[in-house]
Scaffold this active site. Structure first.
Site, short mmCIF file in Angstrom:
data_model
loop_
_atom_site.label_atom_id
_atom_site.label_comp_id
_atom_site.label_asym_id
_atom_site.label_seq_id
_atom_site.Cartn_x
_atom_site.Cartn_y
_atom_site.Cartn_z
N LYS A 12 9.90 -6.89 -0.71
CA LYS A 12 9.54 -7.89 0.30
C LYS A 12 10.50 -9.05 0.22
O LYS A 12 11.18 -9.29 -0.79
CB LYS A 12 8.09 -8.36 0.10
CG LYS A 12 7.79 -9.03 -1.24
CD LYS A 12 8.15 -10.50 -1.38
CE LYS A 12 7.75 -11.09 -2.72
NZ LYS A 12 8.34 -12.44 -2.97
N GLY A 97 13.91 -11.05 -9.27
CA GLY A 97 14.71 -11.30 -8.07
C GLY A 97 13.94 -11.90 -6.91
O GLY A 97 14.53 -12.24 -5.90
N GLY A 98 12.62 -11.99 -7.03
CA GLY A 98 11.83 -12.52 -5.93
C GLY A 98 11.55 -11.51 -4.84
O GLY A 98 11.13 -11.87 -3.73
N GLY A 100 9.43 -8.86 -5.31
CA GLY A 100 8.08 -8.32 -5.46
C GLY A 100 7.99 -6.93 -6.04
O GLY A 100 7.00 -6.23 -5.80
N GLY A 102 7.37 -5.58 -9.12
CA GLY A 102 6.21 -5.26 -9.94
C GLY A 102 4.93 -5.23 -9.13
O GLY A 102 4.09 -4.34 -9.30
N ASP A 136 0.81 -11.52 -5.55
CA ASP A 136 1.52 -10.85 -4.47
C ASP A 136 1.04 -9.41 -4.25
O ASP A 136 1.48 -8.77 -3.29
CB ASP A 136 3.03 -10.81 -4.75
CG ASP A 136 3.68 -12.17 -4.57
OD1 ASP A 136 3.00 -13.12 -4.14
OD2 ASP A 136 4.88 -12.29 -4.89
#
Length: 282
Positions: A12, A97-98, A100, A102, A136
């Site tokens: 994402k 990395g931002g 998402g 995981g 998230d």
């Protein structure tokens, strides 16, 4: 239902990220728009009667007991103690990395095992389980690009126009905990309406802080800004820019300096997981 499933666990982007306050429990109140991508990790689930949950593949050096995939599988209420699964992970989404990774893996696991184990849990029930694993996770369970508020769990599905994205992964790891606890982080941005985002009135509140701490993120943003509005996703370290078509995005990718990894992906409104699975009931 087949006893084996191979699913794309999508990445994402946070198209923007506003921090509008902080709760008494320390969690930040956010506004963001989660854009799902047609790119991500690959997970294969093979159900069996072993009663055990096993994970193989690219686990990033994390002990299996701590991996969100295993934790997600164990959080589900099995109908029979003999219900087990062997899970194989092919990792492409970079850690820290931002994007998402995981959270997406955890949600994909919940959805896959809900189907394979025939648990018949609703989407709302799976989202509640997912929220215990990470803020998230619910958006990936819901499986739709969404406007999010609260801690990221109050979701409103959004239909986004077709866009392509060039995403750059600088060679550094950004700690979400460090950024959210940093004294210089902006935490009082005024909440906006969805229309304001589409009119261009948004930003990532973490971006100035992250680029001041991580020189590689700053360099990547400076390079990418020549193609448009370059932004950090989440707390980073990945940065992105949107393009109207695939050819434009791939042309920019072809100019990417060799020291950075990058990829092109198309934005999706619905998760690719639901192309292989029936959507859980509401």
């Amino acid at each position: 239902m087949s006893k084996s499933l191979t699913l794309l666990s999508p990445a994402k982007l946070n198209l923007f990220l506003h921090i509008v306050g902080r709760n008494a429990d320390g969690y930040h109140r956010l506004q963001t728009l989660f854009q799902l991508l047609d790119w991500g990790d690959e997970l294969t689930f093979t159900a069996d009667d072993s009663g055990t949950i096993s994970l193989q593949g690219d686990c990033l050096g994390i002990p299996a007991e701590e991996n969100l995939i295993v934790r997600a599988a164990r959080s589900l209420p099995r109908k029979q103690p003999s219900q087990g699964v062997s899970i194989s992970l092919h990792k492409r989404i970079p850690a820290g990395g931002g994007l998402g990774g995981g959270s997406s893996n955890a949600a994909t696991t919940l959805l896959a095992l809900n189907a394979l184990w025939q648990l018949d849990l609703s989407s709302a029930e799976l989202q509640r389980i997912g929220l215990q694993l990470g803020a998230d996770v619910p958006v990936f369970v819901a499986g739709h690009t969404a406007w999010a508020e609260g801690v990221g769990d109050v979701l409103t599905p959004v239909e986004m126009p077709p866009r392509w994205y060039l995403v750059i992964a600088p060679p550094c790891h950004v700690s979400t905990a460090e950024i959210f606890s940093h004294e210089q982080l902006t935490r009082d941005t005024s909440a906006i309406k969805m229309a304001a985002f589409f009119e261009g009135h948004s930003r990532n509140d973490c971006q100035p802080l992250v680029r001041s701490i991580h020189d590689e993120v700053d360099k990547a943003l400076n390079w990418l800004e020549k193609f448009g509005d370059a932004r950090l996703t989440g707390t980073g370290s990945c940065v992105f820019c949107s393009f109207p078509d695939e050819a434009s995005a791939r042309s920019a990718l072809g100019q990417l300096p060799l020291q950075w990894a990058g990829f092109v992906a198309q934005g999706l409104n619905e998760s690719p997981v639901f192309a292989a699975l029936a959507r859980p009931r509401d």
